[in-house]
Design an enzyme around this catalytic site. Structure first.
Site, PDB file in Angstrom:
ATOM      1  N   LYS A  68       0.746  -1.238  -0.102  1.00  0.00           N
ATOM      2  CA  LYS A  68       0.027   0.011   0.078  1.00  0.00           C
ATOM      3  C   LYS A  68       0.956   1.234  -0.042  1.00  0.00           C
ATOM      4  O   LYS A  68       0.608   2.368  -0.740  1.00  0.00           O
ATOM      5  CB  LYS A  68      -0.997  -0.022   1.160  1.00  0.00           C
ATOM      6  CG  LYS A  68      -1.973  -1.165   1.199  1.00  0.00           C
ATOM      7  CD  LYS A  68      -3.009  -1.020   2.416  1.00  0.00           C
ATOM      8  CE  LYS A  68      -2.287  -1.517   3.732  1.00  0.00           C
ATOM      9  NZ  LYS A  68      -1.854  -2.632   3.786  1.00  0.00           N
ATOM     10  N   THR A  69       1.829   1.287   1.025  1.00  0.00           N
ATOM     11  CA  THR A  69       2.943   2.272   1.002  1.00  0.00           C
ATOM     12  C   THR A  69       3.405   2.639  -0.559  1.00  0.00           C
ATOM     13  O   THR A  69       3.654   3.656  -0.879  1.00  0.00           O
ATOM     14  CB  THR A  69       3.728   2.494   2.173  1.00  0.00           C
ATOM     15  OG1 THR A  69       3.144   2.146   3.210  1.00  0.00           O
ATOM     16  CG2 THR A  69       4.651   3.448   2.346  1.00  0.00           C
ATOM     17  N   THR A 162      -5.372  -1.210   7.582  1.00  0.00           N
ATOM     18  CA  THR A 162      -5.558  -2.691   7.518  1.00  0.00           C
ATOM     19  C   THR A 162      -6.727  -2.992   7.927  1.00  0.00           C
ATOM     20  O   THR A 162      -7.117  -4.150   8.027  1.00  0.00           O
ATOM     21  CB  THR A 162      -4.227  -3.280   8.325  1.00  0.00           C
ATOM     22  OG1 THR A 162      -4.447  -2.857   9.556  1.00  0.00           O
ATOM     23  CG2 THR A 162      -2.940  -3.069   7.472  1.00  0.00           C
ATOM     24  N   ARG A 221       6.395  -8.458   1.660  1.00  0.00           N
ATOM     25  CA  ARG A 221       7.382  -7.791   2.734  1.00  0.00           C
ATOM     26  C   ARG A 221       7.748  -9.315   3.379  1.00  0.00           C
ATOM     27  O   ARG A 221       9.143  -9.104   3.746  1.00  0.00           O
ATOM     28  CB  ARG A 221       6.328  -7.252   3.718  1.00  0.00           C
ATOM     29  CG  ARG A 221       7.285  -6.614   4.875  1.00  0.00           C
ATOM     30  CD  ARG A 221       6.299  -5.660   5.768  1.00  0.00           C
ATOM     31  NE  ARG A 221       5.864  -4.677   5.123  1.00  0.00           N
ATOM     32  CZ  ARG A 221       5.021  -4.110   5.833  1.00  0.00           C
ATOM     33  NH1 ARG A 221       4.378  -4.186   6.814  1.00  0.00           N
ATOM     34  NH2 ARG A 221       4.741  -2.908   5.296  1.00  0.00           N
TER      35      ARG A 221
END
Length: 338
Positions: A68-69, A162, A221
């Protein structure tokens, strides 16, 4: 009972944060996966640039670690815009929002991570800023209070969360588009690991790519974090390429199995089976039994166990499924609920 720190938990050490920045995609072409979202963003950005207008406010939601970032950074880069980054926990009062918004310029992007942690008073200040690019400031108290309205630059708010269910309906409705990021396929994870390995100057075989992809919980991640740990293992034990055998040995040392389950994941399943006859059992009871916080069990471990079909939620509590018994090589009782 001691619980080991999780490689899958959202918290990272400083070295990992620095490497995560280095591995982050710098263009949409380098960003692997989420193809539908990228296609929609490409159209929105192109149309906004032709109209010479800022793009609509965007809301990205989904589990931690899916990018998302990174998407927020890429949107700002495609728009050739400056990006200001903050988080929901950092904006405690209306003045915090006001100082940030008044410091923006036309076309800038404001990115708020974990936006569900904004308090109600701060949300109400953001409403007119998102809709009309106005900032309402209340001066004084009681009957003598006055409202001062300040014009703001035309900016784009990009928010990530989230827990979209914790956002109020009025706040959600003010975003032009909401995108949910989905878990990645094994093939996409393999491509991500291969790209990261090249950036880290690590040689990795196709077999090792497959082993790592299957253990990465469908999350970029986690994939990058495992690659970094296995790179350390390879440099100490062989100093050469990462093979499938070496990757399996490293994962075994990290107590991560072929489905990406780590010690705490298995401990949750075994606790339900051994102490509560496979369930149903409540979240509080599980957390107390393994000496872990309820939120950590519910937000970090449960989603992946449920995604794999190893754990199920029922109206009476959590239940280990037949697949969960099979994975642990335990014979399920005849009276199992599933």
């Amino acid at each position: 009972m001691d619980v080991k720190p999780s490689l899958m938990a959202p918290k990272t050490i400083l070295d990992d944060q620095v490497l995560d920045q280095a591995l982050r995609p710098r263009t949409f072409d380098e960003y692997i996966g989420q193809e539908k979202i990228k296609a929609n963003l490409d159209i929105m950005i192109g149309a906004a640039q032709k109209r010479n207008e800022p793009i609509e406010h965007l809301l990205f939601h989904g589990p931690s670690g899916l990018g998302k970032t990174t998407l927020a950074y890429l949107v700002a880069k495609e728009l050739n815009a400056n990006i200001k980054i903050t988080s929901g926990t950092a904006l405690e009062k209306a003045g915090d929002v006001g100082s940030i918004l008044t410091g923006l310029s036309d076309g800038d992007v404001l990115f708020i991570d974990e936006v569900h942690r904004l308090n109600h008073n701060v949300e109400e200040v953001i409403y007119p800023a998102m809709e009309n690019f106005k900032l309402d400031i209340v001066i004084g108290k009681g009957n003598s209070a006055k409202t001062l309205q300040i014009d703001l630059p035309r900016f784009t708010l990009i928010a990530a969360t989230t827990k979209i269910s914790l956002l109020s309906a009025p706040f959600r409705s003010r975003f032009g588009v909401s995108f949910r990021l989905d878990f990645y396929t094994p093939g996409e994870i393999e491509k991500i690991i291969k790209r990261s390995a090249e950036l880290l100057n690590v040689t990795i075989t196709p077999e090792a790519l497959n082993v790592l992809a299957l253990a990465s919980r469908s999350t970029p991640r986690v994939a990058n974090r495992l690659l970094k740990r296995i790179r350390d293992f390879a440099q100490v034990h062989s100093g050469s390429e990462i093979t499938g055998t070496l990757a399996s040995q490293a994962l075994s040392m990290l107590e991560i199995d072929d489905k990406g389950l780590e010690d705490t994941d298995r401990k949750i399943l075994k606790t339900i089976i051994d102490k509560f006859d496979g369930g149903p059992v409540g979240l509080k009871t599980i957390a107390a039994a393994i000496s872990e916080e309820e939120a950590t069990v519910e937000e970090v471990y449960e989603p992946y166990l449920m995604q794999l079909g190893l754990l199920a939620r029922t109206s009476k509590g959590r239940v280990v499924t037949p697949f969960g018994y099979e994975h642990l090589k335990v014979i399920p009782p005849r009276n199992t609920l599933l």
